[in-house]
Enzyme design. Structure first.
Site, PDB file in Angstrom:
ATOM      1  N   CYS A 263       0.811  -1.202   0.000  1.00 10.43           N
ATOM      2  CA  CYS A 263       0.000   0.000   0.000  1.00 10.43           C
ATOM      3  C   CYS A 263       0.853   1.266   0.000  1.00 10.43           C
ATOM      4  CB  CYS A 263      -0.945   0.083   1.201  1.00 10.43           C
ATOM      5  SG  CYS A 263      -1.786  -1.456   1.543  1.00 10.43           S
TER       6      CYS A 263
ATOM      7  N   TRP B 240      -3.000  -2.618  -1.481  1.00 12.27           N
ATOM      8  CA  TRP B 240      -2.770  -3.973  -1.962  1.00 12.27           C
ATOM      9  C   TRP B 240      -3.202  -4.867  -0.798  1.00 12.27           C
ATOM     10  CZ3 TRP B 240       0.232  -8.337  -0.789  1.00 12.27           C
ATOM     11  CH2 TRP B 240       0.306  -9.287  -1.815  1.00 12.27           C
TER      12      TRP B 240
ATOM     13  N   ASN C 295       0.290   1.215   5.827  1.00 12.08           N
ATOM     14  CA  ASN C 295       1.036   0.343   4.917  1.00 12.08           C
ATOM     15  C   ASN C 295       1.782  -0.651   5.801  1.00 12.08           C
ATOM     16  OD1 ASN C 295       4.261   0.940   3.332  1.00 12.08           O
ATOM     17  ND2 ASN C 295       2.909  -0.785   3.059  1.00 12.08           N
ATOM     18  N   GLY C 296       1.532  -1.950   5.589  1.00 11.76           N
ATOM     19  CA  GLY C 296       2.223  -2.953   6.401  1.00 11.76           C
ATOM     20  C   GLY C 296       1.243  -3.954   6.975  1.00 11.76           C
TER      21      GLY C 296
ATOM     22  N   GLU D  16      12.782 -15.785 -16.790  1.00 17.89           N
ATOM     23  CA  GLU D  16      12.220 -14.428 -16.858  1.00 17.89           C
ATOM     24  C   GLU D  16      11.089 -14.366 -17.898  1.00 17.89           C
ATOM     25  OE1 GLU D  16      11.920 -11.800 -15.389  1.00 17.89           O
ATOM     26  OE2 GLU D  16      11.622 -10.182 -16.815  1.00 17.89           O
TER      27      GLU D  16
ATOM     28  N   LYS E  24       7.282 -13.274 -17.068  1.00 18.64           N
ATOM     29  CA  LYS E  24       6.593 -12.182 -17.779  1.00 18.64           C
ATOM     30  C   LYS E  24       5.233 -12.657 -18.280  1.00 18.64           C
ATOM     31  CE  LYS E  24       8.103  -9.067 -17.064  1.00 18.64           C
ATOM     32  NZ  LYS E  24       9.207  -9.207 -16.144  1.00 18.64           N
TER      33      LYS E  24
ATOM     34  N   HIS F 238      14.131 -34.756 -17.311  1.00 19.80           N
ATOM     35  CA  HIS F 238      13.922 -35.243 -15.946  1.00 19.80           C
ATOM     36  C   HIS F 238      12.522 -34.899 -15.441  1.00 19.80           C
ATOM     37  CE1 HIS F 238      18.071 -36.456 -15.737  1.00 19.80           C
ATOM     38  NE2 HIS F 238      18.423 -35.264 -16.192  1.00 19.80           N
TER      39      HIS F 238
ATOM     40  N   LYS G 106       3.654  -3.219  -8.123  1.00 11.14           N
ATOM     41  CA  LYS G 106       4.996  -2.945  -8.646  1.00 11.14           C
ATOM     42  C   LYS G 106       6.044  -3.114  -7.558  1.00 11.14           C
ATOM     43  CE  LYS G 106       7.775  -1.190 -11.790  1.00 11.14           C
ATOM     44  NZ  LYS G 106       8.196  -2.313 -12.643  1.00 11.14           N
TER      45      LYS G 106
HETATM   46  C1  G6P Z   1       7.348  -7.187  -7.886  1.00 15.14           C
HETATM   47  C2  G6P Z   1       7.277  -6.634  -9.290  1.00 15.14           C
HETATM   48  C3  G6P Z   1       8.371  -7.256 -10.142  1.00 15.14           C
HETATM   49  C4  G6P Z   1       9.725  -7.038  -9.502  1.00 15.14           C
HETATM   50  C5  G6P Z   1       9.756  -7.540  -8.053  1.00 15.14           C
HETATM   51  C6  G6P Z   1      11.012  -7.082  -7.332  1.00 15.14           C
HETATM   52  O1  G6P Z   1       7.008  -8.520  -7.903  1.00 15.14           O
HETATM   53  O2  G6P Z   1       6.020  -6.886  -9.867  1.00 15.14           O
HETATM   54  O3  G6P Z   1       8.358  -6.674 -11.431  1.00 15.14           O
HETATM   55  O4  G6P Z   1      10.701  -7.702 -10.241  1.00 15.14           O
HETATM   56  O5  G6P Z   1       8.654  -7.010  -7.332  1.00 15.14           O
HETATM   57  O6  G6P Z   1      10.974  -5.688  -7.205  1.00 15.14           O
HETATM   58  P1  G6P Z   1      12.232  -4.780  -7.029  1.00 15.14           P
HETATM   59  O7  G6P Z   1      11.676  -3.390  -6.953  1.00 15.14           O
HETATM   60  O8  G6P Z   1      12.905  -5.196  -5.758  1.00 15.14           O
HETATM   61  O9  G6P Z   1      13.117  -4.986  -8.210  1.00 15.14           O
END
Ligand code: G6P
Length: 607
Positions: free
Chosen positions: A2, A74, A98-99, A479, A483, A502, A602
Site C-alpha cells: 500500500c 494492496w 502500509n504494512g 524471466e 513475464k 527429468h 509494482k
Molecule cells: C514485484 C514486481 C516485479 C519485480 C519484483 C522485485 O514482484 O512486480 O516486477 O521484479 O517485485 O521488485 P524490485 O523493486 O525489488 O526490483
C-alpha cells in the site's frame, strides 16, 4: 504493501492527495480512499478497485478540507472491497496504513471488549479504535498515538488525522518507509519521495521506530522511546511529471522501447567507449580479494542476479550464490569471511530484499545495491550503490529495469574480472566493446516486434507454455515465463534445457508451445539436442536464436526469430527483449490489464 500520503495544508487537499496516490499506485491498486476534515469533522471517500474509481467518486461527491490522508491498497487482510478500503475512521481519528499489524486479532478482541464496533476485516481498523480509546481516556492525540504504537506488533507506516484538529498530522514508521516533505506553510507525509516530489523536494526520511507530530509549519520527530530527535532534511532530485505513455498504448510497451536509450544511459555512467574500459564508483569490498558474493533479489531482479552469477563465476572467477530474498533471509546462512552481499532491486523498497540486506549487515558483510531509485531505503542502507538509469518504470512487469540491471552487473563482472587478473586488458576491451554495442543491437531486436506479435497468436490460446535455455539463457527462460504469467495469466514455466528430460518433457504435446532461447554460444549444440528431443515428441518449438542458429534448426522448429549475432556475453541482455514483447502481445490479445495485472503490485513492501 500500500501507499500512503498526508497533507496538512493551507489549500484544499483532496485533488493533491489524489495526485499523490497516482504516484503511489505502483504499491497496489485493489482499492483507494481519502479522508479530510471538513469543519473539523472526518469525512471519507473510498472506492474498490483502481484509483480511477475513487477519482470518479470524488467528481460525484467532492471532499473539502485543508488537511487529509490518502491510501492506495494492496490487500493483505480482508478482500479488496469498499469496507476494507482505507482510511479507517472512527468519529475521532482516521488512519491509513502500509504494512501488517501482526497482533491485530488480540487487539481487536480487546477493543471489541471495550465496546467498539469494527466494520472491516482489516488489520488496520483496530489502530483507529485503539487510538480512539486512548483519546477517550483523556490523552491528547500525540500521547494517544504513542500509547497505541507501543501496543502494535508487526511492520507499519501510518498516517493519522484527528477530528477537531485541523493543524495536526501524525506519522509513524516501523519496518515500512515514511518520509516528511517540507513545504511553504504546508507539510506533507508519504510512503516515498516520489509521491511527495510535486509538493516539495525537501525531504526528511523517518528512521526505524520514529514517529512525528506534524503541523503546517513544522515537524517534531520522536524515536521509539518517545524522545525528541532530529533527522536531517535532504534535497531530492527534481522529479518529472507523472510519466506519460508517449504515444504507446501501454507503459510496458513504452518501457520496452526505451531500452536502447536507457541501456545506453546506464553504460555511459560506467563504460568509456573510447578506451573500452569499465570503471565503477568505489566498491565496499575489494573485488580482487572477496571470497564469495551473495546475490539476493526478488522477482525479475532475481533473474538478473541469476545471470550475474554466470558472469561473476565464469568471467571473474568469484564463487557466487544467488538466492530469492524471502528464502535467504530465513535460511540462517553463515556468510563467508571476506564475502560480500549484492542486492538487486528496481524500487529499492522490496521488503524481503531489504530484510536480506539487513541480515547481511548484521553479519558484517559489506553490501552493494544495484537499484533504480536512488532515494530508496535499500539505496540508503547499503554501503555502496550502483545505479541503473532506467528512469521511472511504471508497468508492473519489469522490463527496462531488468536490462539495465544486467548492464550494471555486466560492468561489475568486468571490473571484478580485471581486478582478479581473470581477464587481461585486451579481453576487457572486447567485453566492453560488446556492451557498448548493446543499445544499437537492442534497437535491431525491436525491429522484430511485428514478427513476435504474430507469434503471440500461437501463445494466446495455450494453457501452458514452456521456456527453455541453458546458461544465462536459462535465466532468460525463467524471466520469459514470469513475464507471461504476470500479464497474460497463462501458466508458464522456465526450465534448464538439460533438465527437460527429468520431468517436464512429459508435459510436451502439440498444445504446449515450447519457447527455446539459444543464441550461438558454446552451449548451442547441447540445447539443439534438447530441441530435437522436444520436436520428436510433437512439441511445437518457437526458437529464438541468431541467423546461424536459426539456419541450423529451422527445419524442426515451428517458428523462428533470427536476432542479431552478438558476443554471448551480452546475449542475455538482448534476448530479454523478445520474451518481453511476446508476453506483452499475448497479454494484449487476451485482453488483460497489461500495466496493472490482477493481484500484483509494482513494489512489494510486505514480506
Ligand atoms: C514485484 C514486481 C516485479 C519485480 C519484483 C522485485 O514482484 O512486480 O516486477 O521484479 O517485485 O521488485 P524490485 O523493486 O525489488 O526490483
Amino acid at each position: 504493501m500500500c501507499g500512503i500520503i498526508g497533507i496538512v495544508g493551507r489549500d484544499e487537499v483532496a485533488g493533491r492527495l489524489l495526485e499523490g496516490l497516482k504516484r503511489l499506485e505502483y504499491r497496489g491498486y485493489d482499492s483507494a480512499g481519502i479522508a479530510t476534515l471538513r469543519n473539523g469533522a472526518i469525512e471519507t471517500r473510498r472506492a474498490e478497485g483502481k484509483l480511477g474509481n475513487l477519482e470518479s467518486l470524488l467528481e460525484r461527491e467532492p471532499l473539502a478540507g485543508i488537511i487529509g490522508v490518502g491510501h492506495t491498497r494492496w490487500a493483505t487482510h480482508g478482500v479488496p472491497n469498499e469496507t476494507n478500503a482505507h482510511p479507517h475512521a472512527t468519529e475521532r481519528v482516521a488512519v491509513v496504513h502500509n504494512g501488517i499489524i501482526e497482533n491485530f486479532r488480540e487487539l481487536r478482541a480487546e477493543v471489541v471488549g471495550r465496546g467498539r464496533n469494527l466494520a472491516s476485516k482489516t488489520d488496520t481498523e483496530v489502530v483507529a479504535h485503539l487510538v480512539t480509546l486512548y483519546l477517550e481516556d483523556g490523552l491528547a492525540p500525540p500521547e494517544a498515538t504513542f500509547a497505541a504504537l507501543k501496543r502494535l506488533e508487526g511492520a507499519f507506516a501510518l498516517a493519522l488525522v484527528f477530528a477537531g484538529h485541523t493543524d495536526l498530522l501524525i506519522g509513524a514508521r516501523r519496518g515500512n518507509p515514511l518520509a516528511i516533505a517540507h513545504g511553504k506553510g504546508e507539510m506533507y507525509l508519504g510512503s516515498d519521495a516520489l509521491a511527495l516530489a510535486p509538493l516539495s523536494r525537501r525531504i526528511t526520511y523517518l528512521e526505524e521506530g520514529d514517529w512525528a507530530v506534524i503541523t503546517k509549519s513544522d515537524a517534531t520527530i520522536f524515536d521509539a522511546e518517545g524522545a525528541e530527535i532530529r533527522r536531517s532534511v535532504t534535497l531530492t532530485e527534481p522529479s518529472d511529471g507523472l510519466a506519460e505513455k508517449g504515444g504507446h498504448p501501454h507503459f510496458m510497451l513504452k518501457e520496452i522501447y526505451e531500452q536502447p536509450q536507457v541501456i545506453g544511459d546506464t553504460l555511459r555512467a560506467f563504460v568509456n567507449p573510447a578506451t573500452r574500459s569499465v570503471s565503477l564508483p568505489e566498491l565496499p569490498f575489494d573485488p580482487a580479494r572477496v571470497t564469495r558474493l551473495t546475490l539476493v533479489a526478488c522477482g525479475t531482479a532475481y533473474y538478473a542476479a541469476m545471470v550475474a552469477k554466470y558472469w561473476l563465476e565464469g568471467i571473474a572467477r568469484i564463487p557466487c550464490e544467488v538466492d530469492i530474498a524471502s528464502e535467504f533471509r530465513y535460511r540462517g546462512a553463515d556468510m563467508a569471511d571476506e564475502g560480500a552481499m549484492v542486492v538487486v532491486s528496481q524500487s529499492g523498497e522490496t521488503a524481503d530484499t531489504l530484510a536480506a540486506l539487513r541480515y547481511a549487515r548484521a553479519q558484517n558483510q559489506p553490501t552493494l545495491a544495484v537499484v533504480n531509485v536512488p532515494e530508496s531505503t535499500i539505496a540508503r542502507e547499503s554501503d555502496a550503490v550502483l545505479r541503473t538509469f532506467a528512469g521511472p518504470e511504471i508497468g508492473v512487469a519489469s522490463t527496462k529495469a531488468f536490462t539495465t540491471q544486467l548492464t550494471v552487473l555486466a560492468c561489475l563482472a568486468i571490473v571484478a574480472a580485471r581486478a582478479r587478473g581473470a581477464i587481461d586488458a585486451e579481453r576487457e576491451a572486447e567485453l566492453a566493446a560488446a556492451l557498448v554495442e548493446v543499445p544499437a543491437r537492442a534497437a535491431d531486436v525491436l525491429n522484430h516486434d511485428e514478427r513476435i506479435r504474430e507469434l503471440s497468436h500461437v501463445i494466446a490460446p495455450a494453457r501452458d507454455v514452456l521456456y527453455l535455455g541453458r546458461g544465462t539463457s536459462y535465466a532468460i527462460a525463467l524471466e520469459g515465463a514470469l513475464k507471461l504469467k504476470e500479464i497474460s495469466y497463462i501458466h508458464a514455466e522456465g526450465y534448464a534445457a538439460g533438465e527437460m528430460k527429468h520431468g517436464p518433457i512429459a508435459l510436451v504435446d502439440e498444445s504446449v508451445p515450447v519457447i527455446v532461447i539459444a543464441p550461438s554460444d558454446p552451449l548451442f549444440e547441447k540445447t539443439a539436442s534438447n530441441i530435437q528431443e522436444v520436436a520428436a515428441r510433437g512439441g511445437r518449438v518457437i526458437f529464438f536464436s541468431d541467423r546461424e542458429g536459426v539456419g541450423r534448426l529451422a527445419e524442426i522448429a515451428a517458428a523462428t526469430v533470427a536476432l542479431p549475432a552478438v558476443d554471448p556475453f551480452v546475449a542475455p541482455i538482448l534476448y530479454a527483449i523478445p520474451v518481453q514483447l511476446l508476453a506483452y502481445h499475448t497479454a494484449v490479445l487476451r485482453g488483460s490489464d497489461v500495466d496493472q495485472p490482477r493481484n500484483l503490485a509494482k513494489s512489494v513492501t510486505v514480506e
